[in-house]
Design an enzyme around this catalytic site. Structure first.
Site, mmCIF file in Angstrom:
data_model
loop_
_atom_site.group_PDB
_atom_site.id
_atom_site.type_symbol
_atom_site.label_atom_id
_atom_site.label_comp_id
_atom_site.label_asym_id
_atom_site.label_seq_id
_atom_site.Cartn_x
_atom_site.Cartn_y
_atom_site.Cartn_z
ATOM 1 N N HIS A 279 42.093 -89.540 7.690
ATOM 2 C CA HIS A 279 41.628 -89.156 6.351
ATOM 3 C C HIS A 279 42.544 -89.750 5.281
ATOM 4 C CE1 HIS A 279 40.549 -86.633 2.928
ATOM 5 N NE2 HIS A 279 39.426 -86.372 3.577
ATOM 6 N N GLU B 109 43.622 -88.754 2.517
ATOM 7 C CA GLU B 109 44.670 -87.858 1.991
ATOM 8 C C GLU B 109 45.895 -87.876 2.909
ATOM 9 O OE1 GLU B 109 43.438 -83.819 1.015
ATOM 10 O OE2 GLU B 109 45.442 -83.113 1.533
ATOM 11 N N ASN C 209 36.578 -81.106 3.602
ATOM 12 C CA ASN C 209 36.524 -79.656 3.352
ATOM 13 C C ASN C 209 35.144 -79.102 3.662
ATOM 14 O OD1 ASN C 209 35.162 -78.764 0.560
ATOM 15 N ND2 ASN C 209 35.962 -80.830 0.327
#
Ligand code: DC
Length: 516
Positions: free
Chosen positions: A343, A345, A438
């Site tokens: 990911h 992030e 999320n």
């Protein structure tokens, strides 16, 4: 506390009454009363005593001595003759026919109806039978009349007998069923008929789940409870809102603007930004303002951009920034980042660490590794339960464990409200980009509690996805725009036959967590 209704379900044999009533009672926390079982018990007693049903005095005496007791525990009914449990014995085919005949006798009906009225008087009960809506409780709060073709019903009965090890001739089962329909409909007192205010449901082509959902939706309507509710915390979080605003502001300046990767993980928003000229950065970013997306970027990428002299608009979510700073401040400690290594992030976060920084998951196999000191940081969209699992697994292997819960508030709130709603929903519809971490976490969480589907937008919704479920919960990831949530809500309402569309996001009824 909603009103506790008296619900009547009538209809011919094998139309799905008892199965539906039982399951609906379980879902509503109501009691179920199988009134047919009472006539069956009466028939069993008559058969055992050899009572001639044409002999009025013999029937009167049978009723005088009849000690029928019905034990109700939620949707389970156990029926007794004296102290003998006859719940199974009354299901024999010969008892079905005899029950139909004996139920036509007025003294039998009077005795049974009196008992039924007494048992159900306080409400919160579903009764099934032939005359509940017309005679036993003509003022029932909600009435259903279930039907199905004789062939379908005979086949159900035949399968039911087979499952009990009773070999029956299908033709004979059909003949007996038609005969029983005739008897039940033709008798003088309280014959099988549909009450004028009953809702007719044809179960011929329906699955059991769809039958239950169809009735359950009517119960919700009667109680004025919305069938579709949105989790209290849904859709855009502060970081996403801020990133979009920064990008739009930058594009107003007339300069060339590009984003380093998708600004947020939502294809609809990425498409809309592209229409405004805000596209993904290509190979050549010279003369462009470069927007760092909400997930952040690695130290190296930032340094490269700065060295090339690009103007940088930093839309990194402040919560992500905080997690990056934590990793950086822990240099020297063995750092574990709980997250998805692919990911963006996490790719950014790890660049702020050193050779002792690694990415792990809740179930990573640590073998025989042990540590003196360990520091844990999280990708901001992780599940709190995964952090708890990881901590529990690491504790025995480390002397000093420092845990920094960098899961952002918006993520925790969305997960908590999704969980609360899932606990009282038959289906959760999780809305958001398929690549949104999320949103995927919300889906993972919801599917451990109830049926759950993850869709990106309303075009993925089809009637067959919804037919088996009455109470539908909606939750949306932090990168899902309000207009997508509104479109999903309205499409669901249309599919379930509700014409009350919402014109604004704010009109979607919210799940009130404090009320549960
Ligand atoms: O629903 P069932 O098959 O268990 O019912 C057995 C018989 O009892 C049915 O043929 C008619 C009679 N009955 C009735 O007359 N009134 C009721 N409320 C329920 C059943």
């Amino acid at each position: 506390m909603p009103e506790r209704l008296i619900i009547a379900i009538d209809g011919p044999a094998a139309s799905g009454k008892s199965t539906t009533a039982r399951l609906l009672a379980r879902q509503l926390g109501y009691a179920y009363l199988d009134t047919g079982a009472m006539y069956r018990a009466c028939a069993l007693q008559a058969q055992r005593k050899g009572v001639d049903l044409g002999d009025e005095r013999a029937v009167q005496s049978l009723l005088q001595d009849l000690d029928i007791r019905i034990e109700i525990s939620g949707e389970t009914n156990s029926i007794f003759l004296g102290s003998e449990d006859v719940t199974a014995a009354i299901r024999a085919p010969e008892i079905s026919a005899l029950a139909s005949s004996i139920s036509a006798l007025p003294p039998v009906r009077h005795k049974m109806v009196e008992l039924q009225r007494k048992l159900a008087a306080s409400g919160g009960v579903i009764l099934d039978g032939r005359d509940i809506g017309t005679y036993v409780f003509p003022n029932a709060d909600l009435k259903f009349f279930l039907i199905a073709s004789a062939e379908v019903r005979a086949n159900r009965r035949w399968l039911e007998l087979k499952s009990k090890g009773i070999e029956a001739d299908p033709e004979q089962v059909l003949r007996e069923l038609i005969q029983r329909d005739k008897n039940d409909s033709a008798r003088a007192l309280a014959p099988l008929s549909k009450a004028s205010d009953a809702i007719e449901v044809d179960t011929s082509q329906m699955s059991v789940a769809a039958q239950v959902a169809t009735l359950h939706r009517q119960v919700l309507k009667r109680l004025d409870i919305p069938a579709v509710l949105l989790a209290k915390h849904s859709g855009f979080c502060f970081g996403v809102r801020r990133a979009i605003q920064l990008a739009l502001d930058a594009s107003q300046s007339g300069d060339k603007v590009c984003t380093l990767g998708e600004l947020i993980h939502n294809p609809q928003i990425v498409g809309k930004l592209a229409e405004q000229g805000i596209r993904l950065c290509g190979e050549d970013v010279s003369n462009s303002k470069v927007i760092i997306r909400s997930h952040g970027a690695s130290k190296e990428v930032l340094a490269q951009l700065l060295s090339r002299g690009n103007e940088i608009i930093d839309a990194t979510c402040p919560y992500v920034k905080r997690a990056q700073e934590m990793v950086s401040s822990m240099a020297g400690c063995q750092v574990m980042i709980l997250g998805d290594p692919g990911h963006p992030e996490v790719v950014g976060m790890i660049s702020y660490g050193d050779e002792k920084t690694r990415v792990v998951q809740a179930d990573t196999d640590f073998g025989t590794e042990v540590w003196d000191t360990l520091c844990i940081v999280c990708q901001t969209t992780q599940k709190i339960s995964d952090l708890q699992t990881l901590v529990t697994r690491l504790l025995p292997k480390v002397k000093e464990l420092r845990v920094f819960n960098t899961i952002c508030r918006a993520t925790s709130e969305r997960q908590q409200s999704a969980q609360a709603l899932a606990e009282s929903s038959d289906l959760m519809v999780v809305i958001g980009g398929k690549n949104s971490a999320n949103t995927r976490m919300l889906q993972q969480l919801c599917q451990t509690i109830t049926h759950s589907v993850h869709i990106e937008n309303e075009t993925e919704l089809t009637p067959d996805l919804l037919t088996d479920y009455a109470r539908i919960g909606l939750v949306a990831g932090a990168s899902t725009p309000a207009d997508t949530i509104l479109a999903v809500y309205n499409k669901i309402m249309k599919i379930i036959g509700n014409t009350e569309a919402a014109t604004r996001f704010e009109e979607i009824p919210l799940f009130k967590e404090e009320s549960c």
